[in-house]
Design a protein around this motif. Structure first.
Motif, PDB file in Angstrom:
ATOM      1  N   VAL A  18       0.847  -1.197   0.000  1.00 25.82           N
ATOM      2  CA  VAL A  18       0.000   0.000   0.000  1.00 25.82           C
ATOM      3  C   VAL A  18       0.882   1.247   0.000  1.00 25.82           C
ATOM      4  CG1 VAL A  18      -1.720   1.316   1.299  1.00 25.82           C
ATOM      5  CG2 VAL A  18      -1.876  -1.185   1.197  1.00 25.82           C
ATOM      6  N   THR A  19       0.652   2.131  -0.936  1.00 23.27           N
ATOM      7  CA  THR A  19       1.379   3.403  -0.988  1.00 23.27           C
ATOM      8  C   THR A  19       0.476   4.597  -0.699  1.00 23.27           C
ATOM      9  OG1 THR A  19       1.022   3.534  -3.382  1.00 23.27           O
ATOM     10  CG2 THR A  19       3.080   2.527  -2.620  1.00 23.27           C
ATOM     11  N   ARG A  20      -0.858   4.379  -0.783  1.00 22.93           N
ATOM     12  CA  ARG A  20      -1.787   5.460  -0.468  1.00 22.93           C
ATOM     13  C   ARG A  20      -3.057   4.875   0.140  1.00 22.93           C
ATOM     14  NH1 ARG A  20      -3.989  10.431  -4.353  1.00 22.93           N
ATOM     15  NH2 ARG A  20      -4.791  11.686  -2.610  1.00 22.93           N
ATOM     16  N   LEU A  21      -3.576   5.550   1.172  1.00 20.36           N
ATOM     17  CA  LEU A  21      -4.794   5.098   1.843  1.00 20.36           C
ATOM     18  C   LEU A  21      -6.028   5.690   1.179  1.00 20.36           C
ATOM     19  CD1 LEU A  21      -3.780   5.451   5.611  1.00 20.36           C
ATOM     20  CD2 LEU A  21      -4.197   3.315   4.380  1.00 20.36           C
ATOM     21  N   ASP A  22      -7.099   4.894   1.131  1.00 18.76           N
ATOM     22  CA  ASP A  22      -8.388   5.430   0.692  1.00 18.76           C
ATOM     23  C   ASP A  22      -9.070   6.189   1.820  1.00 18.76           C
ATOM     24  OD1 ASP A  22      -7.875   4.245  -1.665  1.00 18.76           O
ATOM     25  OD2 ASP A  22      -9.608   2.931  -1.701  1.00 18.76           O
ATOM     26  N   CYS A  23      -8.882   5.692   3.059  1.00 20.12           N
ATOM     27  CA  CYS A  23      -9.548   6.345   4.195  1.00 20.12           C
ATOM     28  C   CYS A  23      -8.756   6.115   5.463  1.00 20.12           C
ATOM     29  CB  CYS A  23     -10.969   5.793   4.352  1.00 20.12           C
ATOM     30  SG  CYS A  23     -11.878   6.537   5.732  1.00 20.12           S
ATOM     31  N   LEU A  24      -8.787   7.107   6.344  1.00 17.17           N
ATOM     32  CA  LEU A  24      -8.176   7.008   7.666  1.00 17.17           C
ATOM     33  C   LEU A  24      -9.133   7.602   8.673  1.00 17.17           C
ATOM     34  CD1 LEU A  24      -5.671   6.569   9.560  1.00 17.17           C
ATOM     35  CD2 LEU A  24      -4.998   8.894   8.986  1.00 17.17           C
ATOM     36  N   GLN A  25      -9.414   6.845   9.755  1.00 17.49           N
ATOM     37  CA  GLN A  25     -10.304   7.356  10.790  1.00 17.49           C
ATOM     38  C   GLN A  25      -9.741   7.058  12.177  1.00 17.49           C
ATOM     39  OE1 GLN A  25     -14.185   5.574  11.174  1.00 17.49           O
ATOM     40  NE2 GLN A  25     -14.830   7.018  12.762  1.00 17.49           N
ATOM     41  N   PRO A  26      -9.320   8.085  12.923  1.00 14.55           N
ATOM     42  CA  PRO A  26      -8.960   7.873  14.335  1.00 14.55           C
ATOM     43  C   PRO A  26     -10.230   7.578  15.140  1.00 14.55           C
ATOM     44  CG  PRO A  26      -8.140   9.983  13.484  1.00 14.55           C
ATOM     45  CD  PRO A  26      -9.140   9.474  12.504  1.00 14.55           C
ATOM     46  N   LEU A  27     -10.095   6.739  16.172  1.00 16.44           N
ATOM     47  CA  LEU A  27     -11.265   6.373  16.976  1.00 16.44           C
ATOM     48  C   LEU A  27     -11.329   7.106  18.302  1.00 16.44           C
ATOM     49  CD1 LEU A  27     -11.400   2.504  16.371  1.00 16.44           C
ATOM     50  CD2 LEU A  27     -12.690   4.307  15.219  1.00 16.44           C
ATOM     51  N   THR A  28     -10.220   7.662  18.755  1.00 14.16           N
ATOM     52  CA  THR A  28     -10.217   8.415  20.004  1.00 14.16           C
ATOM     53  C   THR A  28      -9.504   9.739  19.783  1.00 14.16           C
ATOM     54  OG1 THR A  28      -8.096   7.607  20.869  1.00 14.16           O
ATOM     55  CG2 THR A  28     -10.030   6.222  21.249  1.00 14.16           C
ATOM     56  N   LEU A  29      -9.522  10.577  20.813  1.00 17.86           N
ATOM     57  CA  LEU A  29      -8.836  11.867  20.746  1.00 17.86           C
ATOM     58  C   LEU A  29      -7.572  11.870  21.589  1.00 17.86           C
ATOM     59  CD1 LEU A  29     -11.903  14.292  21.013  1.00 17.86           C
ATOM     60  CD2 LEU A  29     -10.812  13.365  18.967  1.00 17.86           C
ATOM     61  N   SER A  30      -7.048  10.695  21.915  1.00 18.32           N
ATOM     62  CA  SER A  30      -5.849  10.631  22.749  1.00 18.32           C
ATOM     63  C   SER A  30      -4.659  11.229  22.003  1.00 18.32           C
ATOM     64  CB  SER A  30      -5.541   9.178  23.129  1.00 18.32           C
ATOM     65  OG  SER A  30      -5.117   8.448  21.999  1.00 18.32           O
ATOM     66  N   ASP A  31      -3.686  11.712  22.769  1.00 23.16           N
ATOM     67  CA  ASP A  31      -2.492  12.302  22.163  1.00 23.16           C
ATOM     68  C   ASP A  31      -1.744  11.281  21.309  1.00 23.16           C
ATOM     69  OD1 ASP A  31      -3.062  14.685  23.387  1.00 23.16           O
ATOM     70  OD2 ASP A  31      -1.733  14.336  25.098  1.00 23.16           O
ATOM     71  N   GLU A  32      -1.661  10.039  21.810  1.00 25.97           N
ATOM     72  CA  GLU A  32      -0.940   9.008  21.071  1.00 25.97           C
ATOM     73  C   GLU A  32      -1.599   8.733  19.725  1.00 25.97           C
ATOM     74  OE1 GLU A  32      -0.791   5.634  23.617  1.00 25.97           O
ATOM     75  OE2 GLU A  32       1.020   6.289  24.668  1.00 25.97           O
TER      76      GLU A  32
END
Length: 740
Positions: free
Chosen positions: A567-581
């Motif tokens: 994979v060189t490019r993502l179709d979608c990215l979704q964080p699930l929390t708002l943590s700093d990490e």
């Protein structure tokens, strides 16, 4: 028998490697089998004639027996303390380390709850706040003892056992910690102080990134190295450069010897001084097994120069690994030692012959002869080091770097030159801070470090720079290559046969990669990654990919998995929390994979890491409470925000997957609770509301045992320290489950 120490040393180390894999209880059975083999070999004249078989069987039996005895008498009594809260008093015996926002101290325990320990042992003590300690300071405080992750086999637990650390501990800092200055200062104390001074010396004369790489390559200290660099080096198969071993030791020994001879020091005297320098370098690099192996070999080589005897490299290697293995039966659990041993064996056996053959064929023009011979030497070294270490890399790390040959060719010489220049610069700057004499060497080392960093980054971006070895085709390719090579060696034909073997091996590999991709056509792979006690799920289909959840201490495991899938490019990215990490990891993934779409809860936009990288995404979609996403032609994703985290439901191929970072399920739509697969890291989850076919828990075995009866009747698997869980989903609800 020409080289008995080679037979004994090699058999002992390889047997211990098998003992680590099989565990202590099976080792004693295998020791008995080896004794029977020894008896048979002694009574059978044909086997007894050469002495090889009796010695080999006896060595194997002793090695298995020593591993069993060491585990039962040394490891088990200490590991029995796991799970207890005790007051320990001990001595800090290594430099402090910082990682993932915590501070770590390797401490030798002298007493537990006021009782003197009969046989002191080491623990890795962690604390949220830095302690005011130096090497050999005394520390006393209340701690919780626990085992490293994993069990028998090549796990984190076995790795730390190879370092003499059977237990971890975290400090109850609110209970109060008593720190007192060192009461003794053995020679190793001064070696650690010198290590600390040299690390600071490098950091004071070079930019952070270049200094981090140099300290990692020269001293094995990767604390100041950005995670991106570590991931890139691992992806392209040159992480061994960051593990101090034979290359580093040989470079330092040659540098010391060359400088002494340049100063007209007699050869024998120079060899003795170089031996002392080798011992000092071993101490400064903390006597890790791979360094100790190469250090012993260097001392034997230099000792041969003192007594005017030419040392035998195979004998030196056998003696080195035997001494290390006798000192600690768990030494074979250090993959670095096995890689160092395998690479050295390949170089000793074939590198020189290959370079000589290439010189005969290619060294035809006198004016460029040094260049041709240099390139031939690098080629020979690279090829045989890669070939001999490949089986260990596959079984230990579960992936193969297809970029490794090119990466080694491009990085090997610069890393050697960089070590020489940086070592001179660090010492000069230490003796005379900010001296102009150190600057030319520092400049050269910095430029070489910058080249290595850039080269590693661009090679790591190549599709299939690293591929997963969990696919059966990799193991078949490895077995086929070994079979072809063994057949060629038995036939003893011309070198052309070996070239044909290499060509057939390459054809097998690329055929396997292509057929693997064809086999996975129109199959959706849902991978629950082993990122610690949090969730990260990666969907891949026909070269496309989407990431849901970016948890973990770093984005490295996610990047590594995506790169292994080409994979060189993502179709979608979704964080699930708002943590700093998670925000930091999401930002790093956006910078590396330029997603076509980022789906994020609106409150997450305030994070500074994300704000900086969001322009690299083609589209940013925000939502307040709920969102729906259509992926490809068969996948839908629904998300619902609870105020603390986002629960996601993925529907693909007729299979539903629920990702639950939160404990409370009562506010979710009822149809979500009928999910076929549940992914969570929570032990408090209302499992009675769910009835999944499979529950994937992002936790380790110790946390799983605490979950108790709430998981009874659930088909559960864990990722914590055990590897990724991958579901291969076809359109007819056919699902294959595997661990990678």
């Amino acid at each position: 028998m020409k080289r008995p120490l080679v037979l004994v040393g090699f058999c002992y180390l390889l047997t211990l490697a098998a003992a680590v894999y099989f565990g202590a209880n099976r080792s004693i059975l295998l020791a008995c089998v080896a004794i029977l083999g020894f008896i048979v070999a002694m009574f059978e004249p044909k086997l007894r004639a050469t002495g090889i078989f009796p010695i080999a069987f006896l060595t194997i039996s002793v090695a298995f027996g020593s591993f069993y005895g060491f585990h039962k008498t040394v490891m088990e009594p200490v590991q029995a303390l796991a799970g207890k809260d005790v007051v320990v008093e001990g001595t800090v015996c290594e430099l402090p380390a910082k990682a993932y926002g915590r501070f770590y101290y390797v401490t030798e325990v002298n007493s537990i709850s006021g009782k003197k320990v009969e046989h002191p042992f080491k623990i890795r003590l962690s604390a949220h706040n830095a302690l005011n300690v130096e090497p050999y300071s005394n520390v006393e405080g209340k701690v919780h003892l626990f085992l490293p992750n994993g069990g028998e086999g090549y796990s984190s637990r076995s790795y730390y056992a190879s370092k003499g650390i059977p237990l971890f501990a975290f400090l109850y800092e609110y209970e109060g910690v008593k720190v007192s200055p060192p009461t003794r200062k053995p020679p190793y104390y001064y070696a650690l102080r010198l290590r600390s001074a040299l690390l600071k010396s490098v950091r004071s004369i070079l930019p952070p990134d270049e200094a981090g790489l140099i300290n990692g390559v020269l001293f094995g200290d990767t604390a100041g190295l950005p995670q991106q660099v570590t991931d890139d080096f691992r992806t392209i198969g040159i992480s061994h450069i960051l593990s101090v071993s034979g290359l580093h030791m040989t470079t330092m020994a040659q540098l010391i010897l060359m400088l002494l001879l340049f100063l007209k020091v007699p050869k024998r005297v120079a060899s003795v001084i170089a031996c002392a320098g080798v011992v000092c370098f071993m101490a400064v690099t903390c006597f890790v097994p791979s360094v100790t192996r190469s250090g012993i070999m260097c001392i034997l080589y230099l000792g041969g120069m003192v007594v005017s005897r030419r040392p035998d490299s195979l004998n030196s290697l056998g003696i080195a690994v035997l001494l290390i293995s006798l000192g600690n039966p768990y030494a074979a659990a250090d993959v670095g030692l096995l890689l160092s041993f395998a690479a050295t064996l390949g170089l000793v056996l074939y590198s020189g012959k290959t370079a000589a053959f290439l010189n005969v064929k290619l060294d035809r023009i006198p004016k460029i002869s040094p260049l041709v011979r240099g390139v031939n030497g690098i080629l020979a070294t690279t090829v045989w080091a890669v070939l001999f270490t490949l089986p260990i890399i596959i079984f230990a790390f579960g992936r193969v770097s297809l970029a490794a040959p090119a990466a080694n060719l491009l990085e090997l010489v610069p890393s050697t030159l960089m070590m020489n220049f940086s070592a001179i610069a660090a010492v000069m700057n230490l003796l005379s801070p900010k001296s102009f004499l150190a600057m030319p060497f520092a400049l050269a080392a910095g430029l070489l470090a910058k080249f290595m960093l850039s080269c590693a980054y661009w090679l790591a971006q190549l599709p299939f720079a690293s591929v997963s070895a969990s696919g059966g085709f990799i193991l078949l390719w490895l077995a086929g290559t070994i079979l072809l090579l063994a057949s060629a060696m038995l036939m003893k034909q011309s070198r052309r046969l070996y070239r044909n073997v290499a060509l057939l091996s390459a054809i097998l590999l690329f055929t396997g990669v292509l057929s693997h991709q064809v086999f996975l056509r129109d199959v959706t792979r849902l991978a629950v990654l082993d990122v610690g006690s949090t969730e990260s799920v990666v969907l891949t289909r026909n070269g496309h990919a989407a990431v849901f959840g970016c948890g973990g201490f770093s984005s490295g495991p996610i990047k590594s998995y995506l790169q292994s899938e080409g994979v060189t490019r993502l179709d979608c990215l979704q964080p699930l929390t708002l943590s700093d990490e998670e925000s930091k990891n999401a930002a790093e993934l956006i910078r590396a994979f330029f997603p076509r779409r980022v789906l994020i809860q609106s409150d997450g936009l305030i994070d500074g890491f994300l704000q900086k990288e969001l322009p690299n995404a083609a589209e940013v979609s925000t939502f307040h409470l709920t969102a729906r996403l259509h992926l490809w032609d068969n996948t839908e994703v629904d998300a619902q925000w609870s105020g603390k985290a986002c629960t996601a439901r993925i529907s693909t191929g007729g299979v539903s997957v629920l990702i639950c970072p939160e404990d409370n399920l009562s506010e979710l739509p009822p149809q979500w609770l009928d999910a076929d697969v549940v992914v969570t890291n929570s032990m408090l989850l209302q499992m009675e509301l769910l009835n999944p076919v499979c529950c994937v828990l992002s936790m380790d075995q110790e946390d799983l045992s605490k979950a108790g009866k709430s998981l009874n009747g659930k088909n559960t698997v864990i990722t914590g320290g055990a590897g990724n869980i991958v579901f291969e989903i076809q359109e007819n609800r056919t699902v294959k489950l595997r661990r990678e």
